[in-house]
Design a protein around this motif. Sequence first.
Motif, PDB file in Angstrom:
ATOM      1  N   PRO A  71       5.144  -1.743 -13.835  1.00 33.50           N
ATOM      2  CA  PRO A  71       5.692  -1.759 -12.329  1.00 33.50           C
ATOM      3  C   PRO A  71       4.986  -0.789 -11.622  1.00 33.50           C
ATOM      4  O   PRO A  71       4.410   0.168 -12.039  1.00 33.50           O
ATOM      5  CB  PRO A  71       7.100  -1.243 -12.569  1.00 33.50           C
ATOM      6  CG  PRO A  71       6.894  -0.556 -13.973  1.00 33.50           C
ATOM      7  CD  PRO A  71       6.022  -1.315 -14.493  1.00 33.50           C
ATOM      8  N   LEU A  72       4.707  -0.946 -10.205  1.00 35.30           N
ATOM      9  CA  LEU A  72       3.971   0.014  -9.382  1.00 35.30           C
ATOM     10  C   LEU A  72       5.057   0.519  -8.139  1.00 35.30           C
ATOM     11  O   LEU A  72       6.011   0.016  -7.705  1.00 35.30           O
ATOM     12  CB  LEU A  72       2.999  -0.757  -8.566  1.00 35.30           C
ATOM     13  CG  LEU A  72       2.400  -0.324  -7.388  1.00 35.30           C
ATOM     14  CD1 LEU A  72       1.449   0.934  -7.992  1.00 35.30           C
ATOM     15  CD2 LEU A  72       1.597  -1.238  -6.498  1.00 35.30           C
ATOM     16  N   LEU A  73       4.747   1.828  -8.142  1.00 34.37           N
ATOM     17  CA  LEU A  73       5.533   2.783  -7.137  1.00 34.37           C
ATOM     18  C   LEU A  73       4.567   3.329  -6.250  1.00 34.37           C
ATOM     19  O   LEU A  73       3.458   3.904  -6.836  1.00 34.37           O
ATOM     20  CB  LEU A  73       6.404   3.711  -7.596  1.00 34.37           C
ATOM     21  CG  LEU A  73       7.176   4.896  -6.440  1.00 34.37           C
ATOM     22  CD1 LEU A  73       8.191   3.982  -5.688  1.00 34.37           C
ATOM     23  CD2 LEU A  73       7.803   5.917  -7.197  1.00 34.37           C
ATOM     24  N   ALA A  74       4.368   3.001  -4.982  1.00 35.98           N
ATOM     25  CA  ALA A  74       3.553   3.665  -3.817  1.00 35.98           C
ATOM     26  C   ALA A  74       4.091   4.239  -2.660  1.00 35.98           C
ATOM     27  O   ALA A  74       5.069   3.616  -2.114  1.00 35.98           O
ATOM     28  CB  ALA A  74       2.335   2.538  -3.569  1.00 35.98           C
ATOM     29  N   ARG A  75       3.417   5.383  -2.309  1.00 32.72           N
ATOM     30  CA  ARG A  75       4.142   6.065  -0.974  1.00 32.72           C
ATOM     31  C   ARG A  75       2.958   6.167  -0.374  1.00 32.72           C
ATOM     32  O   ARG A  75       1.675   6.519  -0.811  1.00 32.72           O
ATOM     33  CB  ARG A  75       4.559   7.292  -1.505  1.00 32.72           C
ATOM     34  CG  ARG A  75       5.933   7.025  -2.179  1.00 32.72           C
ATOM     35  CD  ARG A  75       6.726   8.540  -2.445  1.00 32.72           C
ATOM     36  NE  ARG A  75       8.007   8.446  -3.018  1.00 32.72           N
ATOM     37  CZ  ARG A  75       8.303   8.374  -4.441  1.00 32.72           C
ATOM     38  NH1 ARG A  75       7.090   8.683  -4.985  1.00 32.72           N
ATOM     39  NH2 ARG A  75       9.480   8.388  -4.747  1.00 32.72           N
ATOM     40  N   GLY A 124      -1.984   4.807   1.432  1.00 28.34           N
ATOM     41  CA  GLY A 124      -1.158   5.709   0.414  1.00 28.34           C
ATOM     42  C   GLY A 124      -1.827   5.645  -0.976  1.00 28.34           C
ATOM     43  O   GLY A 124      -2.724   5.004  -1.316  1.00 28.34           O
ATOM     44  N   CYS A 125      -0.893   6.216  -1.867  1.00 26.64           N
ATOM     45  CA  CYS A 125      -1.273   6.423  -3.268  1.00 26.64           C
ATOM     46  C   CYS A 125      -0.190   5.674  -3.915  1.00 26.64           C
ATOM     47  O   CYS A 125       1.074   5.538  -3.828  1.00 26.64           O
ATOM     48  CB  CYS A 125      -1.402   7.675  -3.585  1.00 26.64           C
ATOM     49  SG  CYS A 125      -2.656   8.686  -2.776  1.00 26.64           S
ATOM     50  N   GLY A 127       5.515   8.085   6.821  1.00 24.94           N
ATOM     51  CA  GLY A 127       6.295   7.761   5.630  1.00 24.94           C
ATOM     52  C   GLY A 127       6.437   6.385   5.374  1.00 24.94           C
ATOM     53  O   GLY A 127       7.056   5.673   5.977  1.00 24.94           O
ATOM     54  N   TRP A 128       6.308   5.934   4.110  1.00 24.59           N
ATOM     55  CA  TRP A 128       6.581   4.503   3.613  1.00 24.59           C
ATOM     56  C   TRP A 128       6.771   4.531   2.179  1.00 24.59           C
ATOM     57  O   TRP A 128       5.938   5.229   1.548  1.00 24.59           O
ATOM     58  CB  TRP A 128       5.467   3.501   4.059  1.00 24.59           C
ATOM     59  CG  TRP A 128       4.286   3.618   3.570  1.00 24.59           C
ATOM     60  CD1 TRP A 128       3.108   4.179   4.299  1.00 24.59           C
ATOM     61  CD2 TRP A 128       3.582   3.290   2.468  1.00 24.59           C
ATOM     62  NE1 TRP A 128       1.998   4.120   3.669  1.00 24.59           N
ATOM     63  CE2 TRP A 128       2.222   3.689   2.614  1.00 24.59           C
ATOM     64  CE3 TRP A 128       4.085   2.571   1.329  1.00 24.59           C
ATOM     65  CZ2 TRP A 128       1.399   3.544   1.659  1.00 24.59           C
ATOM     66  CZ3 TRP A 128       3.179   2.547   0.132  1.00 24.59           C
ATOM     67  CH2 TRP A 128       1.766   2.731   0.252  1.00 24.59           C
ATOM     68  N   ALA A 140      -5.330   3.326  -5.414  1.00 26.81           N
ATOM     69  CA  ALA A 140      -5.282   3.448  -3.772  1.00 26.81           C
ATOM     70  C   ALA A 140      -4.519   2.331  -3.406  1.00 26.81           C
ATOM     71  O   ALA A 140      -5.009   1.208  -3.786  1.00 26.81           O
ATOM     72  CB  ALA A 140      -6.641   3.942  -3.124  1.00 26.81           C
ATOM     73  N   VAL A 141      -3.526   2.255  -2.519  1.00 24.11           N
ATOM     74  CA  VAL A 141      -2.778   1.089  -1.939  1.00 24.11           C
ATOM     75  C   VAL A 141      -2.881   1.139  -0.551  1.00 24.11           C
ATOM     76  O   VAL A 141      -2.656   2.168   0.141  1.00 24.11           O
ATOM     77  CB  VAL A 141      -1.281   1.302  -2.678  1.00 24.11           C
ATOM     78  CG1 VAL A 141      -0.591   0.225  -1.971  1.00 24.11           C
ATOM     79  CG2 VAL A 141      -1.232   1.579  -4.014  1.00 24.11           C
ATOM     80  N   THR A 142      -3.074  -0.053  -0.158  1.00 22.59           N
ATOM     81  CA  THR A 142      -3.065  -0.354   1.295  1.00 22.59           C
ATOM     82  C   THR A 142      -2.303  -1.425   1.566  1.00 22.59           C
ATOM     83  O   THR A 142      -2.162  -2.456   0.892  1.00 22.59           O
ATOM     84  CB  THR A 142      -4.631  -0.936   1.833  1.00 22.59           C
ATOM     85  OG1 THR A 142      -5.415   0.062   1.572  1.00 22.59           O
ATOM     86  CG2 THR A 142      -4.545  -1.039   3.385  1.00 22.59           C
ATOM     87  N   VAL A 143      -1.156  -1.300   2.349  1.00 26.00           N
ATOM     88  CA  VAL A 143      -0.157  -2.099   2.810  1.00 26.00           C
ATOM     89  C   VAL A 143      -0.392  -2.583   4.457  1.00 26.00           C
ATOM     90  O   VAL A 143      -0.565  -2.055   5.266  1.00 26.00           O
ATOM     91  CB  VAL A 143       1.189  -1.608   2.896  1.00 26.00           C
ATOM     92  CG1 VAL A 143       2.354  -2.575   3.069  1.00 26.00           C
ATOM     93  CG2 VAL A 143       1.565  -0.989   1.282  1.00 26.00           C
ATOM     94  N   GLU A 144      -0.326  -3.950   4.003  1.00 27.59           N
ATOM     95  CA  GLU A 144      -0.369  -4.684   5.777  1.00 27.59           C
ATOM     96  C   GLU A 144       0.971  -5.277   5.954  1.00 27.59           C
ATOM     97  O   GLU A 144       1.109  -6.148   5.174  1.00 27.59           O
ATOM     98  CB  GLU A 144      -1.725  -5.801   5.591  1.00 27.59           C
ATOM     99  CG  GLU A 144      -3.061  -5.151   5.065  1.00 27.59           C
ATOM    100  CD  GLU A 144      -3.908  -6.400   4.526  1.00 27.59           C
ATOM    101  OE1 GLU A 144      -3.894  -7.360   5.247  1.00 27.59           O
ATOM    102  OE2 GLU A 144      -4.469  -6.394   3.357  1.00 27.59           O
TER     103      GLU A 144
END
Length: 408
Positions: A204-208, A289-290, A213-214, A277-281
């Motif tokens: 499971p992944l949790l990113a912020r 974010g991370c 903020g997101w 490193a996480v990028t949300v589109e």
Amino acid sequence: MRHLALAAVLAALAGAPAMAADRTLAGELYYLPRIALPDTAEVSLTARDAAGAVVAGTRMPTGGRQVPLPFALDVPAGVALTLEAALLVSGAPAWAAVPLPVAAGDTDRGLAPIRLDRRLSVERATHLRCGDDEVTFGLTRRGGMLAIAGREVALHIEETASGARFVADGDATTWIWGKGSEWVLSLAGFERLCQAITPPPLFPLLARGHEPGWRLEAAGGRVSFAPAEGTPLEGPVGTALRVEDGERYAIEGDGLAFTVARRICRDSMTGMPHPFAVTVETAAGTHGGCGGAPAALIEGVEWRVTAIEGETLAPAIEVTLHVADGRVAGTSGCNRYGGSVTIGGEGIAFGAMMSTMMACEESRMRIERRFGEALAAVTRFDFAPDGRLVLYAGDRLVLTARRQAPTR
């Protein structure tokens, strides 16, 4: 460059077996890197219905032609589809697109140009942590392949007096050398020590992210995204597509996609490192974010302390750290110790320690006292460019350690 003429594509399709279809999807395939396709490359197009069944598809040679490559595919009318596009080299996907949802309709449709991304091909791989980067090294029939930051580097083997050295084709300053658990990576002449690792699981992944903020959570085959402002989005996590920036997942219908890169990401608020490193589109824009738990970066590794408060330790003095399941244990120069540790997105804190009661010479006892004081003061950790673990008390560097052989 030569380009694949649309008439040639249509002619190729005309020669394919007839199928029940009465609308045509047309467009172009392209990719950004300046990498030529071999003459034997093929275009692959597949259309699936909502149940995932293939309802139309074709493969056609490029004949040495280069991107952009026009295409046309006949598909059933009145059916919502997902279009999969790829370029095949030696029969395997070398470039592929994120599956594209296509709404049901009765008329021909021109699609926007479809971007393809590189499909990484390293197998039987060794995963390494080299500074901030996770590196994948694998053997191939002609040598080796190095995958780093979404790039693939072809390597050939060179004989050395000890271990195996693989050198980039056409660039003698880029190479990787390994013997047992010891690895050294050189990128354009900049050398870094590496250590074989077991990559932390992605889910499971949790990113912020911050400013604005997101929060993104992905588990159990579903993902939810909560922005600081606007409507939350959620849906099923689709199949991963390896792209140049990492692994990309697109959620059909909501315009939500996210990419996870396996490299250290430092939280912009706390400075704590995270494994992804996480990028949300979204339709509203792109957010960075991370993700992942900071603890995954240091757990399960035997860390040998090399300096305390700037004082380098003699090789004969063994001071170690091993973190797992909320506990820390090791040797402190003379005795063995153990205690609790708490690691989160805000920082790291070591609890009260218990130890054996052996007596040693004063020089070792002094190191032991200094280590205990430094450990109690630690508030956060990070990594130096060469991969060393650095622990801080506020902004003051108090401990430096290097990896020994992993224990998990």
